[in-house]
Design an enzyme around this catalytic site. Structure first.
Site, PDB file in Angstrom:
ATOM      1  NE  ARG A 101      -1.192   2.183   3.088  1.00  0.00           N
ATOM      2  CZ  ARG A 101      -0.257   2.969   3.616  1.00  0.00           C
ATOM      3  NH1 ARG A 101       0.261   3.978   2.926  1.00  0.00           N
ATOM      4  NH2 ARG A 101       0.171   2.749   4.839  1.00  0.00           N
ATOM      5  CD  GLU A 374       3.348  10.326   4.294  1.00  0.00           C
ATOM      6  OE1 GLU A 374       3.664  11.504   4.496  1.00  0.00           O
ATOM      7  OE2 GLU A 374       3.762   9.684   3.329  1.00  0.00           O
TER       8      GLU A 374
END
Length: 395
Positions: A101, A374
């Protein structure tokens, strides 16, 4: 609750609140298609890839064929999916492995997003069609050895010498950099932070894979050095100046993560459920003991709540009403709960749970990285705190 030997579960086991009813037929068809790809291509191979710290180079083209690169971009060979459809795909990919992913996040949400949002038409035509097919790979260079949560403190800089840009500096934890064809490098200039399209064959650009990782082993992260990298004037992304550029791309990646983490959680829960229904101790399946059922119920609660958060966030994104601070809600909550679910699932597998024969510990290890990149828990906590109080607490 019962299970068949095929591993199929009853409806309450997989969708307790009947949340499938909240999705359209097209969204469910996409979910099933991506799940079928993951079940056939990723799950049978991921243990070997993970153990060998191997990223399969053939996968980008296969993901491109599945329409999973540049998902929400319209044109340039991209499929033009909705935000919810992209989220669903990310969830199914991470049920296979976070590292796979992550590839899509870097290629799609970061590199292609930056080019699409801020590039010239010539830059878009040059890079996006090939990236959508998985024939060209991109990476996104923002984080530095001394600039993680505070990207404004980056030291990488670019200066104009005649009609050339000259870049110097270093980046760290840059996904895909050693196999990328183009790097989006963010650097300080006299006019502010700018993004540059750097073909990785450019002299002075060096990408070195980070070795001995205990997380994201089926993925690639690198150190980058930039030593007098010389670029033409049209290498700069013309559409943005300042940190708002890279941060808007990070929001795209964070959005995908809040869906993706649920895939790792669901896969771990299903592994624990199947195991406890078949494993017998003290003369009965361990799923019949109260403490086991308590753990399974806690997992179902958080997976279903997390899916509601993800779906509502996606619907807001598609409606154009989503605020960046709301993405932090989903990233913080869903990753935090997912890693707890994966760890708890491992305990239910006993000693067998520390082997690669079962997925929960691999997912938990991967989520240590997902929880960090992130935006750490702390950063998203402070983003939410600022939204709630209107007082920034970062400094």
């Amino acid at each position: 609750m019962t299970t068949q030997m095929t591993g199929e579960f009853t409806a309450p086991a997989v969708d307790y609140l009947s949340l499938d009813s909240l999705f359209s037929v097209e969204e469910l068809e996409l979910r099933d298609r991506v799940r079928k790809f993951v079940d056939a291509r990723i799950k049978p191979n991921i243990n070997a890839w993970y153990e060998a710290a191997h990223f399969p180079r053939e996968l980008p083209r296969e993901l491109g064929e599945q329409g999973l690169l540049g998902m929400t971009i319209t044109g340039y060979g991209c499929p033009g999916l909705s935000a919810v459809e992209k989220g669903i795909a990310m969830m199914e990919l991470e049920a296979g492995d976070s590292g796979l992913r992550t590839f899509v996040s870097v290629q799609d949400s970061l590199a292609m997003s930056a080019i699409h949002k801020f590039g010239s038409e010539a830059q878009k035509q040059r890079w996006l069609p090939g990236m959508a097919k998985g024939e060209l790979i991109g990476c996104f260079g923002l984080t530095e050895p001394t600039a993680g949560s505070d990207p404004s403190s980056m030291i990488t800089h670019a200066r104009l010498e005649g009609d050339e840009w000259v870049l110097n500096g270093a980046k760290r934890w840059i996904g895909l950099a050693s196999i990328a064809d183009v790097a989006i490098i963010w650097a300080k200039t006299d006019e502010g932070i700018r993004g540059f399209l750097v073909p990785t064959s450019t002299p002075g650009f060096t990408a070195t894979p980070i070795q001995s990782k205990l997380s994201m082993r089926a993925s690639i992260q690198c150190d980058i050095t930039l030593d007098d990298v010389r670029l033409a004037p049209d290498a700069v992304l013309p559409g943005v100046t300042g940190l708002k550029g890279p941060l808007s791309c990070l929001d795209e990646a964070r959005y995908g993560i809040l869906w993706g983490a649920l895939g790792a959680a669901r896969d771990s829960y299903e592994a624990a459920l199947a195991y406890t229904l078949q494993r017998e101790q003290f003369g009965r399946p361990i799923a019949g003991f109260q403490l086991t059922q308590e753990k399974l119920v806690a997992m179902v609660l958080e997976i279903q709540k997390g899916l509601l958060v993800a779906l509502h966030t996606g619907r807001m994104k598609d409606a154009g009403t989503l605020r960046p601070a709301q993405i932090s809600f989903g990233k913080l909550n869903n990753v935090r709960e997912a890693i707890a679910i994966c760890r708890e699932a491992r305990t239910m597998l006993g000693g067998n749970g520390i082997t690669l024969d079962y997925s929960p510990l691999r997912h938990a290890s991967n989520l240590e990285a997902v929880r960090t990149y992130e935006g750490t828990d702390e950063v998203h906590t402070l983003i939410m705190g600022r939204a709630i109080t209107d007082i920034p607490a970062f400094t």
